[in-house]
Design a protein around this motif. Structure first.
Motif, PDB file in Angstrom:
ATOM      1  N   ASP A   1      -0.878  20.540  36.084  1.00 60.60           N
ATOM      2  CA  ASP A   1       0.314  20.659  35.238  1.00 60.60           C
ATOM      3  C   ASP A   1       0.884  22.074  35.289  1.00 60.60           C
ATOM      4  O   ASP A   1       2.100  22.261  35.398  1.00 60.60           O
ATOM      5  N   ILE A   2       0.014  23.064  35.211  1.00 60.47           N
ATOM      6  CA  ILE A   2       0.454  24.459  35.252  1.00 60.47           C
ATOM      7  C   ILE A   2       1.106  24.770  36.598  1.00 60.47           C
ATOM      8  O   ILE A   2       2.166  25.411  36.654  1.00 60.47           O
ATOM      9  N   LEU A   3       0.481  24.311  37.682  1.00 56.63           N
ATOM     10  CA  LEU A   3       1.046  24.557  39.013  1.00 56.63           C
ATOM     11  C   LEU A   3       2.418  23.899  39.160  1.00 56.63           C
ATOM     12  O   LEU A   3       3.336  24.490  39.749  1.00 56.63           O
ATOM     13  N   GLU A   4       2.570  22.688  38.623  1.00 52.09           N
ATOM     14  CA  GLU A   4       3.868  22.014  38.693  1.00 52.09           C
ATOM     15  C   GLU A   4       4.927  22.774  37.901  1.00 52.09           C
ATOM     16  O   GLU A   4       6.069  22.903  38.350  1.00 52.09           O
ATOM     17  N   GLU A   5       4.560  23.287  36.718  1.00 49.20           N
ATOM     18  CA  GLU A   5       5.504  24.086  35.923  1.00 49.20           C
ATOM     19  C   GLU A   5       5.935  25.335  36.687  1.00 49.20           C
ATOM     20  O   GLU A   5       7.124  25.691  36.695  1.00 49.20           O
ATOM     21  N   ARG A   6       4.996  25.986  37.310  1.00 49.49           N
ATOM     22  CA  ARG A   6       5.316  27.202  38.066  1.00 49.49           C
ATOM     23  C   ARG A   6       6.175  26.894  39.286  1.00 49.49           C
ATOM     24  O   ARG A   6       7.071  27.662  39.616  1.00 49.49           O
ATOM     25  N   GLU A   7       5.899  25.770  39.941  1.00 45.90           N
ATOM     26  CA  GLU A   7       6.706  25.376  41.087  1.00 45.90           C
ATOM     27  C   GLU A   7       8.159  25.126  40.668  1.00 45.90           C
ATOM     28  O   GLU A   7       9.100  25.543  41.354  1.00 45.90           O
TER      29      GLU A   7
ATOM     30  N   GLU B   1      11.552  27.014  41.933  1.00 42.98           N
ATOM     31  CA  GLU B   1      12.686  26.255  42.466  1.00 42.98           C
ATOM     32  C   GLU B   1      13.968  26.522  41.690  1.00 42.98           C
ATOM     33  O   GLU B   1      15.057  26.552  42.267  1.00 42.98           O
ATOM     34  N   SER B   2      13.865  26.739  40.387  1.00 46.33           N
ATOM     35  CA  SER B   2      15.054  26.963  39.563  1.00 46.33           C
ATOM     36  C   SER B   2      15.513  28.421  39.592  1.00 46.33           C
ATOM     37  O   SER B   2      16.564  28.748  39.043  1.00 46.33           O
ATOM     38  N   GLY B   3      14.719  29.287  40.201  1.00 43.74           N
ATOM     39  CA  GLY B   3      15.091  30.701  40.277  1.00 43.74           C
ATOM     40  C   GLY B   3      14.645  31.527  39.083  1.00 43.74           C
ATOM     41  O   GLY B   3      14.951  32.712  38.999  1.00 43.74           O
ATOM     42  N   LYS B   4      13.915  30.927  38.142  1.00 43.57           N
ATOM     43  CA  LYS B   4      13.435  31.661  36.971  1.00 43.57           C
ATOM     44  C   LYS B   4      12.290  32.601  37.335  1.00 43.57           C
ATOM     45  O   LYS B   4      12.056  33.594  36.651  1.00 43.57           O
ATOM     46  N   GLU B   5      11.557  32.266  38.377  1.00 43.35           N
ATOM     47  CA  GLU B   5      10.431  33.073  38.845  1.00 43.35           C
ATOM     48  C   GLU B   5      10.550  33.252  40.343  1.00 43.35           C
ATOM     49  O   GLU B   5      11.285  32.527  41.012  1.00 43.35           O
ATOM     50  N   GLU B   6       9.783  34.213  40.868  1.00 45.60           N
ATOM     51  CA  GLU B   6       9.761  34.412  42.309  1.00 45.60           C
ATOM     52  C   GLU B   6       8.370  34.833  42.749  1.00 45.60           C
ATOM     53  O   GLU B   6       7.585  35.352  41.955  1.00 45.60           O
ATOM     54  N   PHE B   7       8.061  34.570  44.008  1.00 44.09           N
ATOM     55  CA  PHE B   7       6.787  34.962  44.562  1.00 44.09           C
ATOM     56  C   PHE B   7       6.814  36.439  44.917  1.00 44.09           C
ATOM     57  O   PHE B   7       7.847  36.969  45.326  1.00 44.09           O
ATOM     58  N   ILE B   8       5.675  37.092  44.749  1.00 39.27           N
ATOM     59  CA  ILE B   8       5.502  38.432  45.293  1.00 39.27           C
ATOM     60  C   ILE B   8       4.181  38.457  46.041  1.00 39.27           C
ATOM     61  O   ILE B   8       3.283  37.650  45.780  1.00 39.27           O
TER      62      ILE B   8
ATOM     63  N   TRP C   1       0.499  39.375  47.164  1.00 38.20           N
ATOM     64  CA  TRP C   1      -0.667  39.658  46.331  1.00 38.20           C
ATOM     65  C   TRP C   1      -0.956  41.148  46.250  1.00 38.20           C
ATOM     66  O   TRP C   1      -1.299  41.665  45.194  1.00 38.20           O
ATOM     67  N   SER C   2      -0.799  41.868  47.344  1.00 40.38           N
ATOM     68  CA  SER C   2      -1.066  43.312  47.306  1.00 40.38           C
ATOM     69  C   SER C   2      -0.077  44.007  46.368  1.00 40.38           C
ATOM     70  O   SER C   2      -0.443  44.947  45.657  1.00 40.38           O
ATOM     71  N   GLU C   3       1.149  43.530  46.312  1.00 39.39           N
ATOM     72  CA  GLU C   3       2.140  44.093  45.388  1.00 39.39           C
ATOM     73  C   GLU C   3       1.780  43.739  43.949  1.00 39.39           C
ATOM     74  O   GLU C   3       1.893  44.562  43.042  1.00 39.39           O
ATOM     75  N   ALA C   4       1.326  42.512  43.728  1.00 44.90           N
ATOM     76  CA  ALA C   4       0.925  42.100  42.375  1.00 44.90           C
ATOM     77  C   ALA C   4      -0.234  42.966  41.886  1.00 44.90           C
ATOM     78  O   ALA C   4      -0.236  43.436  40.741  1.00 44.90           O
ATOM     79  N   LYS C   5      -1.216  43.196  42.753  1.00 43.53           N
ATOM     80  CA  LYS C   5      -2.351  44.040  42.372  1.00 43.53           C
ATOM     81  C   LYS C   5      -1.889  45.467  42.074  1.00 43.53           C
ATOM     82  O   LYS C   5      -2.359  46.084  41.127  1.00 43.53           O
TER      83      LYS C   5
END
Length: 72
Positions: free
Chosen positions: A41-47, A51-58, A60-64
């Motif tokens: 469920d959490i993964l689907e919410e994040r996906e 898709e809607s542009g509310k979040e974006e991938f970064i 992993w080295s940048e996240a750390k």
């Protein structure tokens, strides 16, 4: 087996390093790890958020790096 860590004496950086060490070890044996049912469920919410542009991938080295900047 009980393991006691001196959490009150550890810095945030020490705690994160300990978690990373444990996580790296778990990843070596990932076939034994079963995801909890709520994880899907959490993964689907994040996906949907991606898709809607509310979040974006970064990366992993940048996240750390961002986490390290926040705790130092």
């Amino acid at each position: 087996m009980g393991i006691t860590l001196p959490l009150e004496k550890m810095t945030t950086e020490d705690k994160i390093r300990a978690m990373e060490t444990i996580w790296d070890d778990l990843c070596k044996k990932d076939e034994n790890i079963v995801s909890p049912s709520w994880h899907k469920d959490i993964l689907e919410e994040r996906e949907k958020a991606i898709e809607s542009g509310k979040e974006e991938f970064i990366d992993w080295s940048e996240a750390k790096r961002q986490i390290e900047d926040k705790i130092s």
